[in-house]
Motif scaffolding. Structure first.
Motif, PDB file in Angstrom:
ATOM      1  N   ARG A 398      47.486  50.686  77.316  1.00  0.00           N
ATOM      2  CA  ARG A 398      47.621  49.659  78.336  1.00  0.00           C
ATOM      3  C   ARG A 398      48.888  49.884  79.163  1.00  0.00           C
ATOM      4  O   ARG A 398      48.855  49.806  80.396  1.00  0.00           O
ATOM      5  N   GLU A 470      49.630  40.053  65.969  1.00  0.00           N
ATOM      6  CA  GLU A 470      50.372  39.220  66.915  1.00  0.00           C
ATOM      7  C   GLU A 470      51.846  39.151  66.529  1.00  0.00           C
ATOM      8  O   GLU A 470      52.734  39.265  67.361  1.00  0.00           O
TER       9      GLU A 470
ATOM     10  N   VAL B  65      45.515  38.040  68.881  1.00  0.00           N
ATOM     11  CA  VAL B  65      46.687  38.735  69.408  1.00  0.00           C
ATOM     12  C   VAL B  65      46.809  38.384  70.884  1.00  0.00           C
ATOM     13  O   VAL B  65      46.523  39.201  71.752  1.00  0.00           O
ATOM     14  N   PRO B  66      47.213  37.160  71.175  1.00  0.00           N
ATOM     15  CA  PRO B  66      47.268  36.746  72.576  1.00  0.00           C
ATOM     16  C   PRO B  66      48.158  37.645  73.428  1.00  0.00           C
ATOM     17  O   PRO B  66      47.906  37.803  74.624  1.00  0.00           O
ATOM     18  N   SER B  67      49.174  38.266  72.814  1.00  0.00           N
ATOM     19  CA  SER B  67      50.058  39.128  73.615  1.00  0.00           C
ATOM     20  C   SER B  67      49.301  40.269  74.273  1.00  0.00           C
ATOM     21  O   SER B  67      49.699  40.760  75.316  1.00  0.00           O
ATOM     22  N   LEU B  68      48.228  40.704  73.619  1.00  0.00           N
ATOM     23  CA  LEU B  68      47.458  41.799  74.207  1.00  0.00           C
ATOM     24  C   LEU B  68      46.160  41.307  74.831  1.00  0.00           C
ATOM     25  O   LEU B  68      45.358  42.102  75.305  1.00  0.00           O
TER      26      LEU B  68
END
Lengths: 503, 944
Positions: A398, A470, B65-68
């Motif tokens: 990404r 996370e 994994v909200p960061s991604l």
């Protein structure tokens, strides 16, 4: 007054010194080592916790202020790396106890292991370039001793090459240190950072940086400086090779990560974009080509180390917060998974008496547990979700796409396919197929079960790193932002000095 | 809802873990224990049909994994529901079938473990709204497929097939991942529903083409579209229930699923239509063309599946409501008739022991039920009226005639491809329905054919029943299943009409002519097949390409790696040093080495003495390189070393000079001791090319290093912090000898590291020498034979010398803090005294002078240093804080007490221990064991 910062170095040092006295009292050696590593783990977690809550922790050895004395600096990245190192060390120690010959264990194995930890942790935590040199030497000497234990001819031959090439690198280190010290008059990293940002060297700093890149590149097995790596890793005792494979090259990566975000940042377009990135891609490709060519368990893994180093260097070359976070995750993930895979190789070697993939086929039929653990670890290495490797890979992809580095990303993805191919080769040849070759340990034997314990622990950790991605990512992003914030680093290490010299 | 949907996805994984634990104990009964789960899922999902049909949809989100942007968010709409029903329904039937199909002694635990992993992952694929989560499940389906294809891993075919499927689908998966990330960057989200709303944004983005290609590569590889169809036939090495479940009914349709879903975001453009419809229809024809030529029943079914998948794929390229309806309905029908066909082939294989078409005929009497079901399912596939295949095929042909962007050559060709493909479809359907069961009763099968058990027949019977029911009354699924699926895909309610009879029209004509032509070909099958097979036997096809690529990869990489990893240290050093020289040289050049003002260096200040010393140093170095004897090499190196010491003297650095001198002296001894063990230096023939490269690289590197140093010298941007140490060594360190204060106080931690290094050297020598030493059966008299020096004069002097040096050592140690000297120098000196003693007398006598074992000396030294450091911690100071004070003592006067002195004592202990250890180990005169029969290694080290 932050003695906690130096504890990861002092604890193994004292342990090592104590262990020298009685090399033949094996149970004393084993359990003191394990106990010390456990204490180390607790201390490192405490350190990580403190850095997370209170920010960068400087430590001034001998109560002499920076930049004059030796400074240690624990930030999120280094605290995380010493912690993962101690986890890996514990697993490797356990495995050593159940897999090494007694004669090897009695040859100062455990003492040298502790000294190796001194070197590794010192390299992670030091804030002083010359002190880094010293810890590199500690690490290297300990590794020479460990990798040559057993003293087979092949081992000695390869250790000699390993030692000589690394000694050459050490002399370049001194050369580069001389250049840096003459130019900036200091070797304290924070002091260097602030002096560099207050001056303009017209490309000269980049030249010094290139010499450092060569030095650290040798440690990290960056192509074309990687020649020393595969053979000694094949020849040495597998338990210790597992630690080498997981940790030592990552120390090289760490030093590049540190110095090329803190110090050699005057011309990033050239140093990172034009030099480091092509070398990173080359490392990836050459490593994977080597891995595909091998038919030996340990050799495949050894070449993979090289290839994976390429990914980490690529992340550093991108130099965006996300890419650095990806690199940090990747380093931590590799420390765990690569060690785990080498331990699998060690177990397979112990069971079948060989590391030749074709000579041990059918391991899944006879030793299903090992097969399952290996398969999971292999998939984690390949980067299959939801295992640990995926999130490092995804973050790097990404970051690369966001930075519009399409060619690099495409190559990284293709190399990932090569990784899959070669890991599956191991699985196909040695775990699948009709049972062939001898089986020295049965599935029921205590030794086998005990060997599976550390392997299992590392695999569980790889799974946990994925499921809890996370948390890992939040931490890594904070760490990446911290290392990119040079002003904060300088302010933490040199309170009151660095702020007026314009950033 | 939240809980239920997540349970559907996660429960199989939980069951898989339980299977791992209990599976072995239950054996084949495991299947019975597991059947209720997919059954319950199927019933639960069926119960949702009316609500979904009324336009309801269900969502549930877990943040992961909200960061991604990765969240475990699920969304159930009509289209997902259809898939979920297939996964659970056929899953239940296959679980049941496998109990009877697999041999009782098979590893059922492993089998069901993989099946459960697949089931959970497949649920995840079709229910995920988050694309990254979808990708995750997508990869897990590839992995479980790999494991299932390789279930009988003792067979080489299984292993090869598993590898092929894994490589192709995972390559596609990686491409899909790249596409997803790009889509996320372009659209700002990873949620399918959110992206569907932003379709225009994504389609207008410069990445659009890349996204389409990457995503479709993922879909095409998974759904075995040409040219990636190559993996599916290989996958037939899997147990047949697996083929029925994964490789015809569900997993291979994941690509169709993805294409249909992605059409909501990416579809509706010429690019999308051209790629999807074109590839789909080519695959349709190619698959059916290859299917007729197969001799293996499962091979035939595999290619037939490829062909049918192409048919469905094309429909989602068209994207019109009619096409989508046709695609969705055919998807359902294909799962039914192909699932049934696979299971029936499995029964034939199970009951006769073979799947070879040529060996099977006349099974009608022996296997009547199998025959009936096979005939119905196969004819449905051929599109014979009153069976479900007829209805959907009719719809597909109709949709093919109505392209979304008007007619051109391309859109006219596509229906023709469809008809041609259908001809072959009829052909191979007849092979299944007729050829196996009619004609003379076979006698060439390994086992005498007999009808399968009820356990085997039940699952295909249920599927065949549905084939017939839907063929007669397609309206049953018109609204609830197909209608709501199409509505979900279009994002608006769509009324779908599924009818048996559309009147006499072009599609019907196409359909009938395909059946007729297929029938004719079947009647003439011998010459037709012979002809077809001759055409197909061309050398170049995708399989050859795959094999060639793999071969190239392995052979090529082996060659490259061998070329690079020669094993010779010389090669490695040449490459490493050459690379270093070049890249550093380049960096120097661009940093302006050529424009550098060399006058700034003031080289004229070099004195003649300095020049002479440097010349001597160079001569020493050259001697070391060209010398033909080891002694000469050592002397050359030593000369260089001593000249460095002279330089320190010239530059007024007494401490360094002292250290350098004493270290050079002492290090000669172990060097010579080692020589005693080494074979004679082999004389190398002069090789101009090799030597030339060596000289070139050396000179280049020398030039670069020189340039680097000169530039360093001329680039001083800041004053050195060194002045601080000069100014503060007395006030802060309590010593006038700055060097010593730096070593034991200011930078004591470096010293601590260095004595650790020394310790390690001592330990390493001991460990290595001992590991190679032969048992102690050597005559003690032979000791020291390697290093006997004049036996008359030396002992006489050495006694005097020993005590003199020792006394001087004590002096050097104590004066160190203020004057040149210190623990390190004292330690090396004391060790040298020991060495002299050892050379003069016998080794044991010398060693007895210091009755402590080296490792204890080193250990105590390290512990002393470390505990000094810890002492500071006890007093609340940072580690290694030193302290000093002066007190008045009678006789001595003012005496300084400094912790630094204790630190120096630690250094002293380590140094003396390390050197004593090295000399002791190397000089005990016993030979070192050599491994036999490994002369190669020596040769190599000689060359390196």
């Amino acid at each position: 007054m932050n003695n906690l910062v130096v504890a990861p170095i002092v604890i193994p040092l004292i342990t090592g010194a104590v262990l020298i006295f009685s090399p033949r009292r094996l149970s004393f050696q084993r359990w003191v080592s394990v106990a010390s590593c456990l204490i180390g783990l607790v201390v490192n977690i405490a350190l990580m916790h403190r850095v997370w809550n209170q920010g960068i922790q400087p430590f001034y050895a001998g109560n002499l202020p920076a930049p004059f004395g030796i400074t240690f600096v624990a930030d999120l990245m280094s605290a995380a790396f010493v912690t993962v190192t101690s986890v890996t060390a514990l697993a490797v120690l356990f495995f050593s106890i159940y897999s090494l010959d007694e004669q090897v264990e009695q040859s100062y194995y455990y003492a040298a292991f502790q000294f190796l930890l001194v070197g590794v942790n010192g390299s992670f935590l030091t804030g002083d370039i010359f002190n880094l040199f010293v810890f590199f030497e500690v690490m290297l000497l300990a590794s020479y001793l460990l990798i040559s234990l057993g003293g087979r001819r092949l081992q000695m031959q390869e250790t000699l090459k390993y030692a000589l090439i690394n000694n050459v690198a050490s002399s370049f280190f001194l050369l580069a240190v001389a250049g840096l010290y003459r130019t900036y008059g200091t070797l304290n990293m924070a002091d260097l950072a602030q002096r560099i940002s207050a001056s303009d060297s017209n490309g000269w700093l980049s030249a010094i940086g290139i010499v450092f890149l060569v030095v650290f590149g040798v440690k990290a097995a960056m192509v074309p400086l990687h020649f020393w790596l595969p053979q000694p890793y094949f020849a040495g005792p597998t338990a210790i090779v597992a630690f080498f494979g997981g940790i030592l090259t990552k120390v090289g990566v760490y030093t590049i990560l540190r110095t090329f975000t803190l110090i050699f940042v005057e011309e990033t377009a050239w140093t990172h974009g034009r030099v480091l990135l092509p070398l990173a891609l080359l490392t990836m490709v050459v490593g994977i080509i080597g891995a595909i060519a091998q038919t030996d368990f340990k050799k495949v893994l050894a070449f993979h180390i090289v290839s994976q180093i390429g990914y980490m260097l690529m992340g550093i070359a991108f130099l965006t917060p996300l890419a650095l976070a990806g690199t940090i995750i990747f380093v931590a993930h590799q420390m765990i998974v690569k060690s785990g895979l080498f331990l699998c190789a060690g177990a397979a070697e112990r069971i079948s008496g060989t590391t030749d993939l074709k000579e041990m086929s059918g391991l899944m039929t006879t030793h299903g547990g090992l097969a399952a653990l290996f398969f999971l670890a292999a998939l984690a290495l390949v980067g299959v979700p939801p295992l640990s490797g995926f999130f490092g890979k995804l973050t790097l992809i990404r970051a690369g796409l966001e930075a519009q580095r399409f060619f690099s990303v495409a190559l990284a993805i293709t190399v990932g396919l090569g990784t899959l191919f070669s890991m599956i080769k191991i699985f196909r040849l040695s775990f699948w197929g009709e049972v062939r070759g001898e089986r020295r340990l049965s599935r029921e034997s205590v030794e086998y079960k005990r060997m599976m314990l550390p392997v299992g622990a590392l695999v569980v950790l790889a799974v946990a790193m994925g499921l809890g991605a996370e948390h890992v990512l939040t931490y890594a992003q904070a760490a990446a932002e911290q290392i990119l914030d040079r002003r904060a680093y300088v302010a933490a290490v040199l309170p009151g000095i660095g702020l007026d010299l314009g950033f | 809802m939240f809980l239920n949907l997540h349970l559907v996805v996660l429960f199989p994984f939980l069951l898989a873990v339980l299977t791992l634990v209990f599976g072995r104990r239950l054996g084949r009964h495991l299947g019975w224990a597991l059947v209720p789960f997919p059954l319950a899922c199927a019933l639960y999902l069926l119960s949702l049909v009316p609500r979904v049909a009324s336009g309801e949809s269900f969502s549930a989100t877990w943040n992961w994994v909200p960061s991604l942007g990765l969240s475990f968010s699920l969304h159930l709409d009509g289209f997902s529901l259809l898939f979920a029903l297939l996964i659970s329904g056929i899953g239940a039937l296959v679980t049941l079938f496998s109990i009877h199909y697999l041999d009782p002694d098979e590893d059922f635990g492993r089998f069901y473990l993989y099946i459960l992993l697949f089931m959970g992952a497949m649920f995840g694929v079709v229910l995920s709204d988050n694309l990254l989560a979808l990708y995750m499940f997508w990869e897990i389906t590839s992995i479980s497929s790999f494991l299932l294809i390789g279930f009988w891993h003792e067979e080489a075919d299984s292993r090869a097939g598993a590898l092929k499927s894994m490589l192709v689908t995972m390559a596609g998966g990686l491409s899909l991942l790249a596409g997803i990330v790009l889509m996320g960057i372009a659209g700002g989200s990873f949620s399918i529903r959110e992206l569907a709303d932003k379709g225009a944004l994504v389609q207008g983005h410069p990445y659009y083409t890349a996204i389409v290609v990457l995503v479709l590569l993922g879909a095409f590889t998974k759904s075995a579209q040409a040219p990636f169809h190559l993996w599916l036939p290989g996958a037939m090495a899997a147990p047949t229930p697996v083929s029925a479940y994964l490789h015809s009914a569900t997993m291979v349709k994941a690509g169709i699923f993805l294409t249909a879903k992605m059409a909501m975001i990416l579809g509706g453009t010429g690019l999308w239509f051209g790629l999807v419809a074109g590839v789909g229809m080519v695959t349709m024809l190619l698959g059916s063309y290859l299917a007729v030529q197969q001799r293996d029943l499962k091979g035939l079914l595999a290619f037939s599946t490829v062909s049918q998948l192409g048919f469905m794929m094309a429909m989602f390229g068209y994207g019109t409501p009619e096409a989508q309806s046709a695609g969705v309905f055919h998807l359902l029908n294909h799962a039914l008739f192909k699932g049934s066909l696979f299971l029936l082939v499995g029964i034939i294989d199970h009951q006769t022991g073979t799947r070879e078409i040529d060996k099977l005929s006349g099974l009608r009497r022996a296997m009547p039920f199998t025959f009936a079901m096979m005939a119905l399912s196969a004819l449905s596939m051929a599109g014979v009226p009153l069976l479900n295949g007829f209805v959907s095929k009719e719809m597909i042909l109709a949709a093919l005639l109505e392209p979304p962007f008007g007619h051109n050559l391309f859109t006219v060709a596509l229906p023709l491809l469809g008809v041609a493909g259908s001809v072959f479809t009829t052909f191979y359907s007849l092979i299944l329905a007729h050829r196996l069961f009619f004609g003379p009763v076979t006698e060439t099968t390994p086992e005498k054919p007999r009808e399968g058990s009820w356990g085997l027949l039940f699952s295909p019977a249920l599927l065949t029943l549905l084939v017939v029911v839907l063929g007669i009354a397609p309206g049953l699924v018109e609204h609830g299943i197909v209608g709501s699926a199409v509505s979900a895909l279009r994002g608006e309610p769509v009324a779908v009409h599924l009818a048996l009879w559309h009147g006499f029209n072009l599609p019907l004509l196409m359909s009938l002519s395909a059946i007729l032509l297929g029938l004719i070909l079947y009647l003439w099958q011998e010459p037709v097949l012979a002809g077809l097979r001759r055409v197909s036997s061309v050398r170049w096809n995708v399989n050859a390409l795959y094999d060639g690529l793999l071969q190239f990869l392995e052979v090529g990489s082996d060659r490259v790696t061998r070329r690079m990893m020669t094993g010779y240290l010389r090669d490695y050093l040449v490459l490493i040093l050459g690379f270093t020289a070049l890249i550093t040289g380049y960096a120097l050049a661009r940093s302006g080495i050529f424009g550098f003002d060399w006058r700034r260096l003031a080289l004229t200040e070099i004195s003649w003495t300095e020049f002479a010393v440097i010349v001597a140093m160079v001569v020493g170095a050259i001697t070391a390189v060209v010398a033909r004897q080891r002694i000469a090499v050592a002397l050359g190196v030593a000369t260089s070393g001593f000249m460095v010491a002279v330089l320190w003297v010239l530059w007024h650095a007494p401490d360094l000079a002292l250290t350098q001198t004493i270290v050079e002296t002492v290090s000669v001894v172990p060097l010579f001791l080692v020589f005693a063990y080494l074979p004679r230096l082999r004389q190398q023939p002069f090789r101009p090319k090799v030597e030339g490269i060596n000289v070139f690289v050396s000179v280049l590197l020398g030039a670069v290093v020189t340039g680097f140093l000169l530039l360093s010298y001329g680039h001083q941007l800041f004053p050195s912090i060194g002045q601080f140490f000069v100014d503060n060594s007395l006030p802060l360190g309590g010593g006038r000898n700055v060097v010593n204060v730096i070593l034991v106080d200011f930078r004591a931690l470096d010293t601590m590291g260095e004595i650790t290094v020394l310790t390690l050297v001592g330990l390493a020598v001991a460990a290595l020498v001992r590991s190679r030493r032969e048992p102690a059966d050597i005559d003690e008299k032979k000791e020291m034979s390697g290093v006997m020096i004049n036996p008359l004069i030396l002992p006489a002097f050495s006694r005097l010398l020993f005590y003199l040096i020792l006394i001087y050592t004590i002096y050097i140690f104590f004066r160190g803090h203020h004057n040149p000297g210190g623990g390190f120098i004292a330690g090396v000196m004391a060790a040298s005294a020991l060495i002299i003693w050892a050379l003069a007398y016998e080794r044991p006598a010398a060693m007895a002078l210091v009755p402590v074992e080296p490792r204890r000396l080193m250990g105590s030294g390290l512990l002393l240093v470390a505990s000094l450091g810890l002492g500071a911690v006890l007093f609340g100071y940072p580690f290694l804080t030193q302290g000093f004070t002066e007190i008045e003592l009678p006789w001595f006067g003012r005496v300084e007490l400094a912790t630094a002195l204790l630190f120096d004592l630690g250094v002293w202990l380590v140094v003396i221990g390390s050197i004593k250890g090295i000399v002791m180990e190397l000089s005990d005169g016993r030979p070192i064991a050599h491994e036999t029969g490994a002369s190669h290694g020596r040769e190599e080290s000689g060359r390196s």
